[in-house]
Design an enzyme around this catalytic site. Structure first.
Site, PDB file in Angstrom:
ATOM      1  CE  LYS A 173      -1.991  -1.433   3.748  1.00  0.00           C
ATOM      2  NZ  LYS A 173      -2.877  -1.703   4.900  1.00  0.00           N
ATOM      3  CB  THR A 204      -7.440   8.424   6.739  1.00  0.00           C
ATOM      4  OG1 THR A 204      -6.355   8.883   7.589  1.00  0.00           O
ATOM      5  CG2 THR A 204      -7.665   9.439   5.631  1.00  0.00           C
ATOM      6  N   GLY A 206      -8.759   3.775  10.330  1.00  0.00           N
ATOM      7  CA  GLY A 206      -9.341   2.498   9.962  1.00  0.00           C
ATOM      8  C   GLY A 206      -9.156   2.100   8.513  1.00  0.00           C
ATOM      9  CB  THR A 207      -7.269   3.624   5.690  1.00  0.00           C
ATOM     10  OG1 THR A 207      -7.716   4.929   6.012  1.00  0.00           O
ATOM     11  CG2 THR A 207      -7.231   3.463   4.195  1.00  0.00           C
ATOM     12  N   GLY A 208      -6.605   0.811   6.777  1.00  0.00           N
ATOM     13  CA  GLY A 208      -5.987  -0.493   6.538  1.00  0.00           C
ATOM     14  C   GLY A 208      -6.893  -1.647   6.908  1.00  0.00           C
ATOM     15  CB  CYS A 209      -9.118  -2.248   9.825  1.00  0.00           C
ATOM     16  SG  CYS A 209      -7.937  -1.951  11.147  1.00  0.00           S
TER      17      CYS A 209
END
Length: 263
Positions: A173, A204, A206-209
């Site tokens: 990412k 932003t 929580g983007t990865g989860c």
């Protein structure tokens, strides 16, 4: 039958990341979300004020309870906290006939550590080898491999370093790089570059989860890895664009953005 996806992760009391973000994402994408809680955090828009991992026995019992009765079409991992938990979850995934999306969570959005330094080797040698897709961000790539990425041209080198630990696919990412949000998905021979416009929105959390859960949801629905990642990227881009203020710090992405009247 509605596909079932199991998230194995920590709880975010503020509701923006972790188990809460995973379940919201799964609902938004039409799958039944189930959970194994690995840790409880006291967390809000300003950071993580405390974290308490659950005993290995509790994590194992939750996992077996769901998988042995209900079954799963995909598994997603997030915060695993300790080496003992990482190794336990890796063993459980290895015995489950379903694709696994591994988000090797190291730190929170605010920079708070969510994985013990002593657990890094277990992630490398136990968890990554059982992953269908690993989804590290650039900080996690550096933490796991020592490779530091400062430009889009270095994403391929980062992918090679992560693939060396054994996941079938890796999604590097590149959201921390300047310019468009560009990610690289590869299995070492096939490459897919995914681009999206960068939205000027600081909310932003929580983007990865959310991205990892969206990939797991799409895999559970029968998509190939490239199809699942492309659809997940589209979903999370919309969620980031619709991220909203919550509390005094960094607010969450909007998991329900497609359901809003003005979406």
């Amino acid at each position: 039958m509605i596909p079932g996806v199991l998230t194995v992760a920590g709880s975010d009391s503020g509701g923006g990341a972790g188990i809460q973000a995973d379940l919201k994402t799964m609902l938004a994408l039409g799958v039944h979300g189930m959970s194994v809680i690995t840790a409880v955090t006291a967390q809000n828009s300003l950071g993580v004020q405390g974290a308490w991992e659950l005993p290995v026995e509790a994590v194992r019992a939750q996992y077996r309870s769901v998988v042995d009765d209900i079954g799963v079409q995909a598994v997603k991992t997030g915060m695993l906290a300790s080496a003992e938990l990482v190794e336990t979850v890796a063993e459980l995934i290895a015995g489950t006939d379903a694709p696994a999306v591994v988000d090797p969570v190291g730190v929170s959005k605010h920079g708070d550590p969510l994985l013990a330094a002593s657990a890094l080797d277990s992630v490398r040698t136990k968890l990554l080898p059982v992953a269908t897709v690993a989804t590290p961000n650039l900080d996690e790539v550096a933490q796991l491999t020592g490779v530091r990425v400062e430009s889009e041209g270095e994403l391929r080198r980062a992918a090679e370093a992560v693939l060396a630990y054994g996941p079938r696919w890796v999604l590097i990412k590149g959201g921390h790089l300047p310019g468009d949000a560009v990610d690289l998905l590869t299995d070492g021979s096939e490459e897919h570059w995914l681009r999206a416009p960068r939205h000027d929105n600081r909310h932003t959390h929580g983007t990865g989860c959310t991205l990892a859960s969206a990939i797991a949801a799409q895999l559970a629905r029968g998509g190939t890895v490239p199809e699942a990642v492309a659809a997940a990227k589209e979903y999370v881009t919309g969620a980031v664009a619709a991220g909203f203020a919550l509390g005094e710090g960094i607010g969450p992405v909007d998991h329900g953005w497609r359901f809003r009247g003005d979406a």
